[in-house]
Design an enzyme around this catalytic site. Sequence first.
Site, PDB file in Angstrom:
ATOM      1  N   HIS A 198       0.834  -1.204   0.000  1.00 54.07           N
ATOM      2  CA  HIS A 198       0.000   0.000   0.000  1.00 54.07           C
ATOM      3  C   HIS A 198       0.865   1.249   0.000  1.00 54.07           C
ATOM      4  CE1 HIS A 198      -3.455  -2.486   0.566  1.00 54.07           C
ATOM      5  NE2 HIS A 198      -4.251  -1.513   0.984  1.00 54.07           N
ATOM      6  N   HIS A 281       0.549  -2.488   8.874  1.00 57.48           N
ATOM      7  CA  HIS A 281       1.961  -2.872   8.886  1.00 57.48           C
ATOM      8  C   HIS A 281       2.771  -2.291  10.054  1.00 57.48           C
ATOM      9  CE1 HIS A 281       1.994  -5.019   5.042  1.00 57.48           C
ATOM     10  NE2 HIS A 281       1.137  -4.116   4.633  1.00 57.48           N
TER      11      HIS A 281
END
Length: 319
Positions: A198, A281
């Site tokens: 992303h 993350h």
Amino acid sequence: MPAPARPAPSPVVLLVYPVTLLLGSLFSVISPVARSTRSSSHDPAAPLAPSLAADLHLSESPVNYFARKSNIFNLYFVKVGWIWLTVAFASLVLFQPAYNLSSASHAQQEIRFRRSIQAFLRWCLATIVWYLTTQWFFGPAIIDRSFMITGGKCGQALDLVAKANSESSSVQLETVFTAAACKAAGGAWKGGHDISGHVFMLVLVTALLVFEAVGAGAVAASPSAAPESAGRERKASDPNALPNGDQDASFGTGRTWSMRLVWGVVVLGWWMLFMTAIWFHTWLEKWSGLAIALSTIYVIYILPRRLPPWKDIVGLPGV
């Protein structure tokens, strides 16, 4: 002779990306909502290592809408981000004066055609990096390979396979699984360093569009375009010029909406980058995605300013 328009923003603007990641990561640690979401997990996150629900088994229904993988912006914008980039980029090449071949002299058409070819080459270079990083790199993509090299595996699916097959079969499957294949098999991608796709994609998309839009906009705002416009106005009384006038109006509308589309993608892309920085993350995974994206931008847009032979090949937006 008027001074040439500035072809691209200063590289300093790229600092917005590490600042965004830093603020998002800090917010995820400080925010009571983020902390309460992490505290509901079965495997609590390590300090200063905020991660996505799918990675750390956070709450199945996160309080924040953007912490859900199923949010509409993630599904229809981030997941297909390269399509949005391509459409916005194509609109610049089709409608901006830096590239538009209509109502231009032969010499201007040659310059604009060269710009268009070089712009397409820049898009191709970025697309190749995106494809190798996230889709395919002589098998699993770079992100998937790095995950497996650092000890990651498709845990649940491999456990199921191991019960039905020999140990060698499961090991072989472990080496070929991609994140998409793991999910499709009902497994969970665990254990390794999962570079944030992303962050990589959102930074690359927004930075590319900013550099291209600023370069194309500089040409449109350049005083050197005035004589050409004045020539068209002087021909307005000529009946034969009316179709060209209609065409100019059409391209004027296209210019406006192409820039609106580009900046809309940039703004939404930045917002989703900020959401990724908060909910997705670990810190290191986000920063590794950022490093790949900024390295790509450097090679395509910064290096040509310092290396003339490379500039002759890929050009610079608006030059």
